[in-house]
Design a protein around this motif. Sequence first.
Motif, mmCIF file in Angstrom:
data_model
loop_
_atom_site.group_PDB
_atom_site.id
_atom_site.type_symbol
_atom_site.label_atom_id
_atom_site.label_comp_id
_atom_site.label_asym_id
_atom_site.label_seq_id
_atom_site.Cartn_x
_atom_site.Cartn_y
_atom_site.Cartn_z
ATOM 1 N N UNK A 80 13.770 0.943 -9.341
ATOM 2 C CA UNK A 80 12.836 1.444 -8.340
ATOM 3 C C UNK A 80 11.500 1.094 -8.576
ATOM 4 N N UNK A 81 11.076 0.576 -7.268
ATOM 5 C CA UNK A 81 9.625 0.133 -7.373
ATOM 6 C C UNK A 81 8.902 1.372 -6.781
ATOM 7 N N UNK A 82 7.674 1.722 -7.645
ATOM 8 C CA UNK A 82 6.849 3.027 -7.260
ATOM 9 C C UNK A 82 5.627 2.552 -7.068
ATOM 10 N N UNK A 83 4.878 3.228 -6.468
ATOM 11 C CA UNK A 83 3.281 2.988 -6.118
ATOM 12 C C UNK A 83 2.549 4.211 -6.475
ATOM 13 N N UNK A 84 1.288 4.001 -7.109
ATOM 14 C CA UNK A 84 0.343 5.019 -7.106
ATOM 15 C C UNK A 84 -0.883 4.506 -6.821
ATOM 16 N N UNK A 85 -1.594 5.530 -6.215
ATOM 17 C CA UNK A 85 -3.066 4.892 -5.610
ATOM 18 C C UNK A 85 -4.083 6.027 -5.504
ATOM 19 N N UNK A 86 -5.437 5.452 -5.468
ATOM 20 C CA UNK A 86 -6.462 6.522 -5.570
ATOM 21 C C UNK A 86 -7.124 6.129 -4.020
ATOM 22 N N UNK A 87 -7.874 7.137 -3.716
ATOM 23 C CA UNK A 87 -8.500 7.234 -2.335
ATOM 24 C C UNK A 87 -10.008 6.659 -2.307
ATOM 25 N N UNK A 88 -10.516 5.891 -3.268
ATOM 26 C CA UNK A 88 -11.719 5.478 -3.401
ATOM 27 C C UNK A 88 -12.544 5.087 -2.206
ATOM 28 N N UNK A 89 -11.749 4.205 -1.549
ATOM 29 C CA UNK A 89 -11.904 3.753 -0.284
ATOM 30 C C UNK A 89 -11.521 4.464 1.128
ATOM 31 N N UNK A 90 -10.892 5.435 0.912
ATOM 32 C CA UNK A 90 -10.203 6.177 1.649
ATOM 33 C C UNK A 90 -9.091 5.748 2.513
#
Length: 608
Positions: A260-270
Amino acid sequence: PSMKASISSRQFSSRAPFSFGATRKASRRVASISCLQAMAGPKPVNTKPTKHDIATGRDPSRLKVFDTTLRDGEQSPGCSLTSDEKIQVAKQLAKLGVDIIEAGFPVASPDDFEAVKNIAETVGTGPNPPIICGLARATKHDIETCARAVKGANFPRIHTFIATSDIHMEHKLRKSREEVLAMTAEMVGYAKSLIDDIEFSAEDALRSDWAFLAKVYSVAIKAGATTLNVPDTVGFTTPSEFKRLVEYLREHVEGIEGVTISVHGHDDLGMAVANFLSAVEGGARQVEVTINGIGERAGNAALEEVVMAMHVRKAFYNPSFGRPAASEAPLTNIALREIHRTSKLVSSLTGMAVQANKAIVGANAFAHESGIHQDGVLKNRLTYEIIDASTIGLDDAFNNIVLGKHSGRAAFKSRLGELGIELNDEELNKAFIRFKGLADKKKEITNMDLESIVNDEVQDLANNRFKLVHVQVNCGDKSIPTATVSLFDDQTQVELTDASVGTGPVDAAFQAVNRLCGLHGAGQGAAEDVKLLEYTVSSVTAGIDALGEVTVRLQDGKTKRVLYGRSADTDVVVASAQAYVNALNRLLALRQDLGPRVHPQFSFGRGV
């Protein structure tokens, strides 16, 4: 991918001096990618059912929701939760229908270990349980500790990671690419020997060399990883770039068609939510999200926003899942009507208020001020509302009278059940006493009032040393604000009373509490021991007799840790004093355990 997509924008930054070395490095990178492009196109997306899918009857082709509120979300300053509070959140997340709960970072501290272990043994063994996951750095000690914490769950998972961007490898890990590849193979293989379900993350993947990233992931799969997570650790990427990277990995990672390909991300640029939605189009089938988007710095992608985007725009996203556009089958396992309840619980326990204009769960998400908009909504709600408020559990009738002072315990318990709130006998008794007290002051008790009462009463107050007994204030435009406060000290079994003046009634009450607790500083003071960083008041419902919810955020002058307190009352001064006492109790409990608390992204690689 194009050269523009493949080469890090840092190499062409207008602030950086021109470097022939960087240009040659970029040329080699493009050449390596060009060679790999000769391979076949993206491999199929993995839809093979897992043991968890089969046991719980979940659609293997769905978008899996990995909730990291209790791990990444708790890393927000002041968001520390007690073990009991983590259990409450985990139970609600299970009811919400998340597929994986990342319960914490077990090696961080003994309390973190116990919290993850308790969640694994309770929530992880309940009916229709989620996978219970723990985070571990790529070291044997971390992985062993994580395995011991999660093994009690029916479906345990170890989530291990190592950085792969040049800047992280050089300055944080101080490891070469070859060393990182070797560590990945060794540590993923070691984790696999302890727990069958292994997730591997390449930290700072979006700033990594794509060809090297593909090698790392190929090694991880060969060593036994079942999920590959692609993290945008610093919120750096854009939607189209994230989609291209996922497609690139599907083409160049060996064995990726079986994981399974998963994604994780932060909102520094909205752009965190937009990035995730594009990654899903590219083939990602797991999203790592938090309730209300809480987390490090600017936070994470918000669960409620990703899930509702998939629900509302189902016809748009269905083809990406190989479904007809008109298919009504849900794309996630989330129980949508639990979204509002979950948001309120996390907000109240963490002290992180939800901004009014927050999508989906903000106070103004379904409010209309413009006359043109109001006219349209009165004629047909679909003119300006794309989501029915009841879909997320926020019924149109939430402000109606539901109970009164003559209502009994059975009616109170029944109403809580209708709201999806489950309490044990002790919690029910405390909440019912608060309800009767509120009913004597407030004629109309709403569902929102009930939720606020319950969230107030089920806070983990077991270790509270001080209890607020009495608060009385005297203030006005021609008088000096004065407060008299009485506290009961559970340690000495003595009731203490003191008075103080302040810049206003709330400040005076806080100063009196400080004196009783033997602390110095607060309000606008110099804060020798404690500093008040934030004080907020919000109304639970409309009306002059509405409950006022107060949240205070303090910084301990000794440990520098940020803590919060929350309370609700029809009298905002009383609520303020209670919230402040709750925060101070957390501060005093923290000082009893001043052992170092490990952060998953700090102190990594020293001695490894």
